[in-house]
Motif scaffolding. Structure first.
Motif, PDB file in Angstrom:
ATOM      1  N   ARG A  16      22.653   6.330   3.590  1.00 18.07           N
ATOM      2  CA  ARG A  16      22.001   5.714   4.872  1.00 18.07           C
ATOM      3  C   ARG A  16      22.223   6.558   6.062  1.00 18.07           C
ATOM      4  N   ASP A  17      21.097   7.312   6.317  1.00 17.66           N
ATOM      5  CA  ASP A  17      21.235   7.961   7.780  1.00 17.66           C
ATOM      6  C   ASP A  17      22.023   9.140   7.667  1.00 17.66           C
ATOM      7  N   TYR A  18      22.527   9.518   6.487  1.00 21.57           N
ATOM      8  CA  TYR A  18      23.166  10.958   6.142  1.00 21.57           C
ATOM      9  C   TYR A  18      22.395  11.835   5.395  1.00 21.57           C
ATOM     10  N   TYR A  19      22.390  12.950   5.756  1.00 18.73           N
ATOM     11  CA  TYR A  19      21.627  14.009   5.331  1.00 18.73           C
ATOM     12  C   TYR A  19      22.681  15.266   5.024  1.00 18.73           C
ATOM     13  N   GLN A  71      24.928  12.947  10.316  1.00 26.14           N
ATOM     14  CA  GLN A  71      24.273  11.830  10.620  1.00 26.14           C
ATOM     15  C   GLN A  71      23.041  11.663  11.625  1.00 26.14           C
ATOM     16  N   LYS A  72      22.049  11.035  11.308  1.00 24.33           N
ATOM     17  CA  LYS A  72      20.781  10.895  12.123  1.00 24.33           C
ATOM     18  C   LYS A  72      21.104   9.912  13.184  1.00 24.33           C
ATOM     19  N   ARG A  73      21.388  10.303  14.527  1.00 25.22           N
ATOM     20  CA  ARG A  73      21.727   9.191  15.504  1.00 25.22           C
ATOM     21  C   ARG A  73      21.345   9.624  16.824  1.00 25.22           C
ATOM     22  N   THR A  77      19.187  15.092  16.265  1.00 23.47           N
ATOM     23  CA  THR A  77      19.661  15.107  14.698  1.00 23.47           C
ATOM     24  C   THR A  77      18.426  14.432  14.038  1.00 23.47           C
ATOM     25  N   GLY A 114      33.676   8.231   7.487  1.00 23.12           N
ATOM     26  CA  GLY A 114      32.216   8.527   8.028  1.00 23.12           C
ATOM     27  C   GLY A 114      31.929   9.976   8.103  1.00 23.12           C
ATOM     28  N   ILE A 115      31.458  10.507   8.974  1.00 25.36           N
ATOM     29  CA  ILE A 115      30.992  11.815   8.994  1.00 25.36           C
ATOM     30  C   ILE A 115      32.019  12.893   8.537  1.00 25.36           C
ATOM     31  N   PHE A 146      34.029   4.226   4.414  1.00 26.65           N
ATOM     32  CA  PHE A 146      32.729   3.680   4.758  1.00 26.65           C
ATOM     33  C   PHE A 146      32.697   2.427   5.130  1.00 26.65           C
ATOM     34  N   TYR A 151      26.444   3.228   2.443  1.00 26.72           N
ATOM     35  CA  TYR A 151      26.930   4.662   3.190  1.00 26.72           C
ATOM     36  C   TYR A 151      27.673   5.540   2.285  1.00 26.72           C
TER      37      TYR A 151
END
Ligand code: FES
Length: 260
Positions: A16-19, A71-73, A77, A114-115, A146, A151
């Motif tokens: 989720r939200d991570y690429y 992470q898209k935030r 991003t 996390g990232i 996470f 995540y």
């Protein structure tokens, strides 16, 4: 450090939200050190105006390719998440210091929150390769934390990776710091970590209690990324400051003031 005009080779969501963003990395650019980073110009030429920093998460010399996980935030991003294979990519890198090998006989224990997943993944692969080449330390252990199962990254992880979720929806129920306290490394541990400050502080206490070496990759907001603006200052326990981009991002974690 070089400015690099390259191309996206693949992009995909891994959680989720991570690429994961993979891009061409020709052989003449060399092998980026694990822990080092690059900056990406996102969106148009002036909007957003700042480059965004990301640690390398992979390097594949056979495919002449490297990767980051982001992470898209925010606007920068969000525009990166719109990239497609073949799109051009304006990078600056590799930047900063990298991790070093653990002492002989030690068990490298890699902690990511996390990232912090990206640099720890790259480091795990590098340590395994160095060990296969004859370096004399124990097999590395990777532990990742996470918030919840959504995540957890859908990405190749080393066998035996410990996955932890704060809410217990997958893997170890609790923080990766709690997992660390429950883990018996058998050999003297050598700590490596990247994640939020409370996690980094917990690893610092763990390492200090065992007199273990601790290499920490800082996650710091950056403006220039090349040592020119002091916008990425990190505070040391002696009250002095270092620049995360130029003096780090990898530091002796026992020297940093994680409560600052
Ligand atoms: Fe400018 Fe580090 S971001 S000195």
């Amino acid at each position: 450090m070089k400015r690099i005009d390259t191309r996206v080779s693949a992009i995909r969501p891994v959680a989720r939200d991570y690429y994961e963003l993979r891009f061409a990395w020709p052989a003449e650019l060399g092998v980026p050190a694990p822990g080092s980073f690059l900056t990406v110009r996102t969106g148009g030429r002036y909007d957003p105006i700042l480059r965004r920093p990301f640690a390398f998460s992979a390097h594949c010399p056979e495919r002449e390719e490297a990767a980051i996980i982001f992470q898209k935030r925010g606007r920068g991003t969000e525009s990166m998440a719109e990239l497609r294979p073949g799109d051009s990519l304006d990078l600056l890198g590799p930047l900063g210091t990298g991790f070093t090998l653990p002492p002989a006989g030690a068990r490298p224990v890699l902690i990511g929150g996390g990232i912090g997943l990206g640099p720890m993944l790259y480091l795990a692969g590098w340590l395994a390769a160095e060990r296969a080449r004859g370096a004399r330390f124990e097999a590395p252990v990777l532990a990742l934390g996470f918030r919840s199962a959504e995540y957890l990254p859908d990405i190749g992880l080393p066998e035996g990776t410990a996955l932890c979720t704060d809410d217990g929806s997958a893997g170890f129920h609790g923080t990766v710091a709690a997992w660390l306290e429950s883990f018996d490394p058998v050999a003297p541990p050598a700590l490596y970590a990247c994640g939020p400050a409370p996690l980094m502080a917990a690893v610092d206490r763990y390492a200090a209690a065992r007199r273990a070496p601790y290499q920490a990759a800082t996650e710091q907001w950056m403006a220039c990324g090349v040592g020119a603006c002091a916008g990425c200052a990190v505070r040391l326990k002696d009250g002095s400051y270092k620049r995360a981009c130029a003096d780090g991002p990898v530091f002796d974690g026992s020297l940093l003031d994680w409560e600052a």
